[in-house]
Scaffold this motif. Sequence first.
Motif, PDB file in Angstrom:
ATOM      1  N   GLY A 151       0.758  -1.316  -0.005  1.00  0.00           N
ATOM      2  CA  GLY A 151       0.025  -0.002   0.110  1.00  0.00           C
ATOM      3  C   GLY A 151       0.867   1.370  -0.063  1.00  0.00           C
ATOM      4  O   GLY A 151       0.352   2.238  -0.550  1.00  0.00           O
ATOM      5  N   ALA A 152       2.067   0.973   0.510  1.00  0.00           N
ATOM      6  CA  ALA A 152       2.884   2.315   0.590  1.00  0.00           C
ATOM      7  C   ALA A 152       3.469   2.837  -0.761  1.00  0.00           C
ATOM      8  O   ALA A 152       3.036   4.155  -1.018  1.00  0.00           O
ATOM      9  N   PRO A 153       4.078   2.270  -1.461  1.00  0.00           N
ATOM     10  CA  PRO A 153       4.439   2.675  -2.885  1.00  0.00           C
ATOM     11  C   PRO A 153       3.066   3.023  -3.826  1.00  0.00           C
ATOM     12  O   PRO A 153       3.106   3.838  -4.513  1.00  0.00           O
ATOM     13  N   ALA A 154       2.102   2.096  -3.770  1.00  0.00           N
ATOM     14  CA  ALA A 154       1.006   2.130  -4.492  1.00  0.00           C
ATOM     15  C   ALA A 154       0.241   3.499  -3.992  1.00  0.00           C
ATOM     16  O   ALA A 154      -0.027   4.194  -4.971  1.00  0.00           O
ATOM     17  N   GLY A 155       0.127   3.684  -2.831  1.00  0.00           N
ATOM     18  CA  GLY A 155      -0.450   4.890  -2.391  1.00  0.00           C
ATOM     19  C   GLY A 155       0.214   6.055  -2.976  1.00  0.00           C
ATOM     20  O   GLY A 155      -0.493   7.153  -3.456  1.00  0.00           O
ATOM     21  N   PHE A 156       1.499   6.338  -3.045  1.00  0.00           N
ATOM     22  CA  PHE A 156       2.434   7.303  -3.330  1.00  0.00           C
ATOM     23  C   PHE A 156       1.891   7.554  -4.762  1.00  0.00           C
ATOM     24  O   PHE A 156       1.531   8.708  -5.286  1.00  0.00           O
ATOM     25  N   TYR A 157       1.983   6.633  -5.585  1.00  0.00           N
ATOM     26  CA  TYR A 157       1.737   6.773  -6.933  1.00  0.00           C
ATOM     27  C   TYR A 157       0.365   7.184  -7.211  1.00  0.00           C
ATOM     28  O   TYR A 157       0.073   7.854  -8.366  1.00  0.00           O
ATOM     29  N   LEU A 158      -0.530   6.566  -6.760  1.00  0.00           N
ATOM     30  CA  LEU A 158      -1.892   6.770  -6.877  1.00  0.00           C
ATOM     31  C   LEU A 158      -2.206   8.221  -6.465  1.00  0.00           C
ATOM     32  O   LEU A 158      -2.987   9.140  -7.433  1.00  0.00           O
TER      33      LEU A 158
END
Length: 379
Positions: A151-158
Amino acid sequence: MSTVPEITPAEARQRLTHGALLIDIRDAHERASGMAEGALGIARGDLQAEPAAHLPVLDREVVLICQSGKRSMEAAVVLAGLGYTRVASVHGGTTAWRAADLPLVQPLQSDAERDFNERYSRHLLLPQVGVDGQRTLLASRVLVLGAGGLGAPAGFYLAAAGVGHLRIADDDVVERSNLHRQILHTDASVGTPKVLSARDRLLALNPHLDVEAIQVRVTSDTIDALLDGVDVVLDGSDNFPLRYLLNDACIQHRIPLVYGAVERFTGQVSVFDAGRQRGQAPCYRCLFPEPPPPEFAPNCSEAGVLGVLPGMVGLLQATEVLKMLLGMGEPLVGRLLSFDALGMRFRETRLRPDPACPLCAPGKAFPGYIDYAAFCSGP
């Protein structure tokens, strides 16, 4: 060969001072970075759709300019074919105008328009996204289940991509052992609820989003409320009971689920959309009808994980979320993408829906939520 003349920016500026009409045919978001002084902004599509509305006189001297000169030449050729007799194109476009140190002006914009055009400028240049697609992203709602490794990298890019509403659910707090892979969090966040740490970092990146931080344990009692109103779910869970619950709930609510998992040096990504495509797309249970014994499926705290691996898988998940929201490309529906970091190899496995699946088979009524912990613990 075209008979439309190409002129230098200096020649265009000279003609402008003698009464020629200089038209910047780029889209509004492109003009936001600066226009040739004295130019009139009319998007190419608008100009070619109704040339007479913008250029009622066929022998008016007109000079077209774009970013590099290619589109302005193409538009000039179209106008010449329609009978306009004094049309020219600026060679090198606005790029050459800027390089020649000729004056540029900023078009009038509100603060919100300027932020939109500057922040998402590279998206706006993509025909598959553009202004309409970016506004679709801003109107979208995504549930990121877990503010950890995936969720951390995905959240950043979303957030960076402009997904307007991010709902992040996690009941954990930041520990120092998280920091080598959960890049949303910092050393100062240790002891802080992950969802609050995540919200602060995401809003620092893109303050115009709605980031909903929900510190809750995801169970059969809370899952329906978490899914309410969302367009796509990103699975950042790290255990089998939660994955089965999420799968069943997404089928029930007809919401696509972007799945990801990591272990040691390997990862997996897929998209399960059986709720909307019964009999056509598989679900998580079609891939894993029964959970493996716990000793064969340790989590990261037991088996370890290479710190960069969740980042790679999380970015693939974020890519799939954006594709689903924008309706572009070929999502990983019916395909499992596996990644081996040590060998730096990707492998794709085709997945088919199980006609006897107890959850997603056509005509099968939703059986309700079960005791997922007991189901995953075995006999």
